[in-house]
Design an enzyme around this catalytic site. Structure first.
Site, PDB file in Angstrom:
ATOM      1  N   LYS A 116     -19.923  24.048  16.371  1.00  0.00           N
ATOM      2  CA  LYS A 116     -19.119  24.257  15.166  1.00  0.00           C
ATOM      3  C   LYS A 116     -20.050  24.187  13.959  1.00  0.00           C
ATOM      4  CE  LYS A 116     -14.951  22.673  12.768  1.00  0.00           C
ATOM      5  NZ  LYS A 116     -15.574  22.523  11.443  1.00  0.00           N
ATOM      6  N   ASP A 118     -21.459  24.113  10.285  1.00  0.00           N
ATOM      7  CA  ASP A 118     -20.987  23.574   9.011  1.00  0.00           C
ATOM      8  C   ASP A 118     -21.403  24.551   7.908  1.00  0.00           C
ATOM      9  OD1 ASP A 118     -19.738  21.854   7.317  1.00  0.00           O
ATOM     10  OD2 ASP A 118     -21.307  20.333   7.315  1.00  0.00           O
ATOM     11  N   LYS A 314     -14.361  17.340  16.456  1.00  0.00           N
ATOM     12  CA  LYS A 314     -15.118  16.929  15.268  1.00  0.00           C
ATOM     13  C   LYS A 314     -16.016  15.738  15.596  1.00  0.00           C
ATOM     14  CE  LYS A 314     -14.500  18.427  11.614  1.00  0.00           C
ATOM     15  NZ  LYS A 314     -13.446  18.387  10.603  1.00  0.00           N
ATOM     16  N   CYS A 411     -40.759 -12.315  -7.744  1.00  0.00           N
ATOM     17  CA  CYS A 411     -41.904 -13.142  -8.167  1.00  0.00           C
ATOM     18  C   CYS A 411     -42.009 -13.299  -9.671  1.00  0.00           C
ATOM     19  CB  CYS A 411     -43.208 -12.569  -7.619  1.00  0.00           C
ATOM     20  SG  CYS A 411     -43.664 -10.957  -8.313  1.00  0.00           S
ATOM     21  N   CYS A 426     -44.510  -3.524  -8.801  1.00  0.00           N
ATOM     22  CA  CYS A 426     -44.621  -4.948  -9.122  1.00  0.00           C
ATOM     23  C   CYS A 426     -46.102  -5.276  -9.267  1.00  0.00           C
ATOM     24  CB  CYS A 426     -43.987  -5.783  -8.007  1.00  0.00           C
ATOM     25  SG  CYS A 426     -44.378  -7.535  -8.085  1.00  0.00           S
TER      26      CYS A 426
END
Length: 680
Positions: A116, A118, A314, A411, A426
């Site tokens: 099927k 999409d 489905k 930290c 960081c």
């Protein structure tokens, strides 16, 4: 909350379903997932079934789709394009067959099972073998004229082969290949434009463009799956015959379709299709099952909106909507601060999702997702769940755009973003516990040094106890201290020590990958290890020596040199060497060669003797490449059990096909040993 009065609730559901039909079919901008829409539709069907006096001919249950858009001329289909009833469990498939058996007096002799697709359903009309018109499904009776746009799709034949009837109308599904969708989004990102949400909506929007040139640039394709109208008396007796006939006329029919003889074989097909759904270059959301014999189809007939002789199974939905509760950040192994969404739990793609990646600050800003939004969440296969975008029509008032925090929540060090970089980082180094945890977890992972049994929980525990501060500590663990820990017995400690000892002798490419040098993944690491053979030699290489290596560009060379110049990184390599970790490969190391240089291989199906990762590593260690799609440049396709459409593509292009025995000959002796032509 839904009202308990049936008449009122039916009116609410009809209005809501019409709204979503308009957004899906006309605006190409759905607000809810297919599964959520199906739930609304089923509730309306149940209420109307329980209260037949409330059925209205204009109810969505009595129609197929949505009315055509006014910008396209209306087209009346010669034969109505019905939708299909859905099944979402094996039990419902069996119940469907039982209904057929009651009508026919016996179970059907055969079924045709098809993926099927999409995509966007269309009808194509040919007059005297020549393409004359294309129309969307619309409401099943009247669609939209998209003739000029569909003409631009290369997979749509403009003239049929052989003897065609004077008028022929066929049905098919237009889709965007996954590779084309990814390439389109790369172009969008490079241009600073919004990316598209999924291939289905993009295909539908591409077909329904005012300018056919836009459609032509989207690399769409089509699978044709049914004869709709045929002038004159038909001599076709079954769906399977019609598929063969359509292929002879030059239509693109799906090679994954199959004729089976029982509902048990239907169930096996569905299971196989679900397992291999992501092996294909197109998206599928289920399987379509049809009674094969046309005589049996005519006898079973139709309901108001669907044929009784066909059903759509489905798959579990891969997109759903849910509420975005918060946006937080995680610090990864290289210090990059990555935002992620905290979600109201939602079941999607077969699992319950509570977190989803948002990639980076620019992506959050581009998608404009905000705390409190209703968002579309996507999870396909084993892919990390992603937030695709907000449903803006459902946005609460007062929401504010999100921005990256100034300080690391782990930290307290500043988070900075260097000019020109997408990533924010960081600045706390390995003082940041989040970065240290991710770095060490990567180092011992299967993709790194592959220390068996050394997972996140062990990493967290040993960091908390101060036993892990950097990767060299992995090779200096004290067994006596481990034995003192709760839950650690002699067997578990012995297993961990043995796994650590085995990891000391990993190839240099493994160590390179584990160290996490920016830009150096498994493939690059194997290339570098083949060229330099030793980690110290690699770290002493100049940028010129690095860029002389095939596949190493100036940016990557600069990244490697920057890592090598850092005194802390050099000290780490020294500590690893002192701990007995191999820093150089012997000259006769297996796989360190150019035996398969220029060879490109595609793998499809399940192999009995090797995992796909093993095959990929073995080929790349010998200088070859493993890719995900078949083309004329593919050297060979390795085929295991239950291969996908890549096998059919290879046969179509004349690409050599290898079984597992031939693969082993290729790895041992090169192209000649496997009966392949030497690469150019």
């Amino acid at each position: 909350m839904p009202t308990s009065d049936p008449a009122t609730r039916i009116a609410e559901l009809r209005a809501e379903i019409r709204h979503h039909l308009h957004r899906y079919h006309v605006l190409d901008d759905p607000e809810i997932s297919d599964a959520e829409y199906d739930a609304l539709f089923k509730e309306l069907e149940r209420l109307e079934r329980d209260h037949p006096e409330l059925i209205d001919p204009l109810s969505p249950t009595q129609r197929v789709g949505a009315p055509p858009d006014s910008i396209f001329a209306p087209v009346q289909h010669r034969e109505r394009m019905f939708s299909l009833d859905n099944a979402d469990s094996k039990e419902q498939l069996l119940a469907w067959e039982s209904r057929l058996e009651r009508i026919l007096g016996t179970a059907p002799d055969a079924y045709v099972c098809e993926p099927k697709i999409d995509g966007l359903a269309v009808s194509l009309t040919y007059e005297n073998g020549r393409y004359s018109r294309a129309a969307t499904r619309g409401d099943g009776v009247v669609g939209e004229d998209v003739t000029a746009n569909v003409r631009t799709i290369g997979a749509v034949p403009l003239e049929l082969r052989g003897q065609a009837p004077s008028v022929l109308e066929v049905r098919g599904e237009i889709y965007m290949p996954v590779s084309a969708f990814e390439e389109l989004n790369r172009r969008q990102a490079d241009a600073g434009e919004p990316e598209y949400v999924n291939p289905r909506n993009t295909a539908a929007g591409s077909v329904r463009q005012k300018d056919p040139a836009v459609t032509a640039g989207r690399n769409l394709s089509i699978w044709v799956y049914q004869v709709g109208y045929r002038a004159g008396q038909s001599d076709l007796g079954s769906q399977w015959e019609s598929l063969q006939w359509l292929a002879e006329l030059g239509f693109r029919t799906n090679p994954a379709s199959r004729r089976v003889g029982s509902v048990d074989e239907v169930v096996a097909y569905v299971d196989e299709l679900l397992e291999t759904r992501h092996d294909r270059d197109y998206e599928i959301d289920g399987a379509v099952v049809k009674v094969d014999a046309f005589a049996a189809q005519r006898e079973t007939g139709f309901t108001a909106k669907s044929p009784r002789w066909a059903i759509a199974y489905k798959f579990p939905p891969e997109e759903k909507t849910t509420r975005l509760v918060d946006i937080r950040i995680n610090i990864g192994r290289t210090g990059v601060a990555t935002p992620y969404a905290v979600l109201d739990p939602v079941f999607v793609g077969g699992v319950t999702v509570t977190n989803a990646t948002l990639h980076n600050e620019d992506e959050v800003r581009r998608k404009d997702v905000r705390i409190g939004d209703t968002v579309v969440v996507r999870r396909a296969g084993d892919v990390i769940p992603q937030v695709m975008g907000p449903v803006e029509s459902m946005r609460p008032r007062g929401t504010k755009p999100w921005s990256m925090p100034a300080e690391c929540p782990f930290c307290g060090h500043p988070i900075v973003r260097s000019g020109g970089e997408v990533a924010a980082r960081c600045t706390g180094g390995f003082d940041c516990p989040s970065r240290l945890r991710e770095y060490l977890s990567h180092f011992v992972s299967r993709d790194g040094m592959d220390v068996e049994g050394f997972g996140y929980k062990t990493v967290d525990l040993l960091i908390d106890l101060g036993m892990l501060r950097d990767p060299s500590d992995v090779f200096g663990l004290d067994p006596d201290r481990l034995l003192q820990l709760d839950g650690w017995g002699e067997t578990s400690v012995a297993n961990l020590v043995a796994a650590v000892d085995a990891a000391r002798d990993r190839p240099v490419a493994r160590l390179l990958t584990a160290l996490g040098i920016p830009g150096v993944g498994g493939t690059v690491a194997r290339t570098l290890a083949r060229r330099f053979r030793s980690l110290p030699r690699l770290l002493d290489a100049t940028e010129e020596e690095l860029t002389d290596v095939d596949g190493i560009g100036p940016e990557l060379a600069l990244s490697i040199r920057s890592w090598a110049r850092d005194p802390e990184n050099r000290a780490l390599v020294d500590r690893l060497g002192a701990a007995g970790v191999r820093l150089a490969d012997p000259q006769d190391e297996e796989g360190g060669s150019d035996l398969l240089a220029g060879v490109t291989v595609v793998v499809t199906g399940t192999l009995a003797g090797r995992s796909r990762d093993d095959v990929k590593a073995a080929i790349e260690n010998r200088g070859g490449k493993v890719t995900g799609s078949v083309s004329k440049r593919t050297t060979a396709v390795v085929v295991g059990e239950s291969p996908g459409s890549k096998l059919a593509k290879a046969e179509e292009l004349g690409v050599p096909i290898l079984d597992e025995a031939a693969l082993e000959r290729l790895l041992e002796g090169g192209p000649d040993a496997a009966g392949l032509a030497a690469p150019l």
